[in-house]
Write an enzyme that holds these catalytic residues in place. Structure first.
Site, PDB file in Angstrom:
ATOM      1  N   ASP A  13       0.835  -1.213   0.000  1.00  0.00           N
ATOM      2  CA  ASP A  13       0.000   0.000   0.000  1.00  0.00           C
ATOM      3  C   ASP A  13       0.866   1.258   0.000  1.00  0.00           C
ATOM      4  OD1 ASP A  13       0.631  -0.953   2.566  1.00  0.00           O
ATOM      5  OD2 ASP A  13      -1.001   0.136   3.500  1.00  0.00           O
ATOM      6  N   ASP A  14       2.067   1.186   0.589  1.00  0.00           N
ATOM      7  CA  ASP A  14       2.998   2.317   0.481  1.00  0.00           C
ATOM      8  C   ASP A  14       3.321   2.572  -0.995  1.00  0.00           C
ATOM      9  OD1 ASP A  14       4.387   2.468   3.538  1.00  0.00           O
ATOM     10  OD2 ASP A  14       3.739   0.487   2.902  1.00  0.00           O
ATOM     11  N   ASN A  38       7.500  -2.899   7.210  1.00  0.00           N
ATOM     12  CA  ASN A  38       6.909  -4.051   6.522  1.00  0.00           C
ATOM     13  C   ASN A  38       7.955  -5.108   6.199  1.00  0.00           C
ATOM     14  OD1 ASN A  38       4.214  -3.271   6.512  1.00  0.00           O
ATOM     15  ND2 ASN A  38       4.477  -2.005   4.683  1.00  0.00           N
ATOM     16  N   THR A 124       3.851   6.714   6.576  1.00  0.00           N
ATOM     17  CA  THR A 124       2.925   5.581   6.475  1.00  0.00           C
ATOM     18  C   THR A 124       3.615   4.287   6.931  1.00  0.00           C
ATOM     19  OG1 THR A 124       3.480   5.092   4.173  1.00  0.00           O
ATOM     20  CG2 THR A 124       1.678   6.657   4.540  1.00  0.00           C
ATOM     21  N   ASN A 158      -5.295  -3.900  14.286  1.00  0.00           N
ATOM     22  CA  ASN A 158      -5.213  -5.036  13.368  1.00  0.00           C
ATOM     23  C   ASN A 158      -4.157  -6.055  13.830  1.00  0.00           C
ATOM     24  OD1 ASN A 158      -2.984  -3.503  12.607  1.00  0.00           O
ATOM     25  ND2 ASN A 158      -3.628  -3.171  10.493  1.00  0.00           N
ATOM     26  N   GLU A 164      -2.783  -0.937  15.994  1.00  0.00           N
ATOM     27  CA  GLU A 164      -2.549  -0.978  14.539  1.00  0.00           C
ATOM     28  C   GLU A 164      -1.050  -1.164  14.309  1.00  0.00           C
ATOM     29  OE1 GLU A 164      -1.122   0.538  10.879  1.00  0.00           O
ATOM     30  OE2 GLU A 164      -0.834   1.571  12.777  1.00  0.00           O
ATOM     31  N   PHE A 165      -0.673  -1.745  13.157  1.00  0.00           N
ATOM     32  CA  PHE A 165       0.727  -2.122  12.924  1.00  0.00           C
ATOM     33  C   PHE A 165       1.729  -0.960  13.045  1.00  0.00           C
ATOM     34  CE2 PHE A 165       4.399  -2.461  10.101  1.00  0.00           C
ATOM     35  CZ  PHE A 165       5.075  -3.494  10.754  1.00  0.00           C
ATOM     36  N   ASN A 166       1.499   0.152  12.358  1.00  0.00           N
ATOM     37  CA  ASN A 166       2.515   1.221  12.336  1.00  0.00           C
ATOM     38  C   ASN A 166       2.786   1.781  13.734  1.00  0.00           C
ATOM     39  OD1 ASN A 166       2.854   1.015   9.585  1.00  0.00           O
ATOM     40  ND2 ASN A 166       1.401   2.661   9.109  1.00  0.00           N
ATOM     41  N   HIS A 239      -4.771   1.409   2.938  1.00  0.00           N
ATOM     42  CA  HIS A 239      -4.357   2.221   4.092  1.00  0.00           C
ATOM     43  C   HIS A 239      -3.557   3.472   3.684  1.00  0.00           C
ATOM     44  CE1 HIS A 239      -5.250  -1.168   6.818  1.00  0.00           C
ATOM     45  NE2 HIS A 239      -4.466  -1.948   6.097  1.00  0.00           N
TER      46      HIS A 239
HETATM   47  C1  BDR Z   1      -0.197  -0.350   7.889  1.00  0.00           C
HETATM   48  O1  BDR Z   1       0.691  -1.448   8.156  1.00  0.00           O
HETATM   49  C2  BDR Z   1       1.447  -1.758   7.023  1.00  0.00           C
HETATM   50  O2  BDR Z   1       1.536  -3.132   6.863  1.00  0.00           O
HETATM   51  C3  BDR Z   1       0.795  -1.063   5.854  1.00  0.00           C
HETATM   52  O3  BDR Z   1       1.760  -0.680   4.895  1.00  0.00           O
HETATM   53  C4  BDR Z   1       0.114   0.124   6.483  1.00  0.00           C
HETATM   54  O4  BDR Z   1       0.986   1.237   6.540  1.00  0.00           O
HETATM   55  C5  BDR Z   1      -1.609  -0.812   8.118  1.00  0.00           C
HETATM   56  O5  BDR Z   1      -1.790  -1.240   9.433  1.00  0.00           O
HETATM   57 CA    CA Z   2       3.092   1.270   5.313  1.00  0.00          CA
END
Ligand code: BDR
Ligand code: CA
Length: 329
Positions: A13-14, A38, A124, A158, A164-166, A239
């Protein structure tokens, strides 16, 4: 016209966000910095440089940044982005030389070279580079016009139920960033989970009919299979492109002003972004008087609440049409 420094960890998505930035006529892309997330720093940096060839990007410095979080363990979501961080399409050779500066120094130089308030940072990935920038160059914080970041959410995580991941990838960095005195718009899972690249949308992108749109389709196919397998989604969430789209056209999102805090501890809550809706101000008016003293002014954070999906997809399709064929292969 927003002047953007894009801090990323490509990442499917980046990659789409980078293409959106490059193809959008309202964004001036000043620099690209990478951060481990990632995948390892080496892999995401190679990916970013390959994407420069795919998009036909030139005249923009690309610099590598932090190779690990400030304090916590390194998390690599291989199940979502694969071994390369950008599994799916065949990647071309790098299209740009790597700038010799550390990403944090590149960001500082660009911020110094531009007028106060002119630059928008769009992170991001994990917020490690941005936190280091705030700590190393505190005198430049006020020169940054604002940050529009993909991360967090007020409703759900998530990686864990809360995170959330970031944000979870470097909660200490995220806390530094949210506590610094710059305006932040948080584009979190609340909105990104509303923009899924379901098969009809994928077909719409493929309809652009260029080598770049085909590349994007292959990215989304891999990303979509991973999301289907791991999380049962009918399409992968857009995202990071959504954060970039909101910089190009803020009316893509409805946001409200509210204080945001990052939880760095707790058995279940580490990495959670906590939005204080008691302090929510909409259109400059406090939603609930008495919680935040009017003297304190509007919170400097905004949280994205809703998204105009059609506008988002139009921006992405337009960007791909403008990029056209780049003959990158
Ligand atoms: C975010 O985590 C990464 O895996 C994606 O690139 C996005 O920035 C979503 O949670
Ligand atoms: Ca990302």
């Amino acid at each position: 016209m927003p002047k953007v420094i894009y801090d990323c960890d490509p990442g499917h998505d980046d990659a789409v966000a980078l293409l959106l930035a490059w193809g959008n006529p309202d964004i001036e892309l000043l620099g690209v910095s990478t951060v481990a997330g990632n995948q390892t720093l080496e892999k995401v940096t190679n990916n970013a440089r390959a994407l420069a060839r795919v998009a036909g990007i030139s005249g923009v410095p690309f610099a590598a940044g932090a190779d690990r979080p400030l304090l916590g363990p390194q998390l690599i979501p291989e199940e979502i982005h694969g071994d390369s961080g950008l599994d799916g399409p065949q990647l071309p050779a790098p299209g740009v030389e790597l700038d010799p500066r550390h990403a944090v120094n590149l960001i500082a130089d660009l911020v110094r070279e531009h007028a106060p308030g002119e630059i928008t940072l769009v992170p991001t990935g994990a917020l490690t580079n941005i936190a280091l920038f705030a700590r190393m160059y505190p005198e430049l914080i006020q020169r940054v016009g604002g940050i529009t970041l993909m991360g967090g959410g007020h409703h759900s995580g998530n990686m864990t139920p809360a995170a959330e991941f970031n944000i979870l990838a470097d909660p200490e960095a995220a806390r530094i960033v949210f506590e610094a005195a710059w305006p932040i718009t948080m584009v979190g899972l609340d909105v990104t989970h509303q923009v899924l690249a379901v098969p009809e949308r994928l077909a719409q992108l493929q309809g652009v009919g260029t080598d770049v749109s085909q590349f994007v389709a292959e990215l989304i196919e891999f990303f979509g299979q991973a999301y289907m397998q791991e999380r049962g989604y009918p399409g992968p969430p857009m995202h990071d492109p959504l954060a970039m789209a909101a910089v190009a056209d803020p009316s893509v999102l409805r946001t409200v002003a509210a204080d945001i805090y990052v939880e760095t501890q707790g058995d279940y809550a580490r990495g959670q972004t906590i939005v204080d809706f008691r302090t929510t101000w909409d259109d400059g008016e406090p939603a609930r008087l008495g919680v935040r003293d009017a003297q304190e002014g509007t919170p400097r954070h905004r949280v994205a609440m809703d998204v105009d999906r059609e506008k988002f997809w139009t921006l992405l399709v337009d960007a791909l049409e403008r990029i056209g064929n780049t003959n990158f292969a």
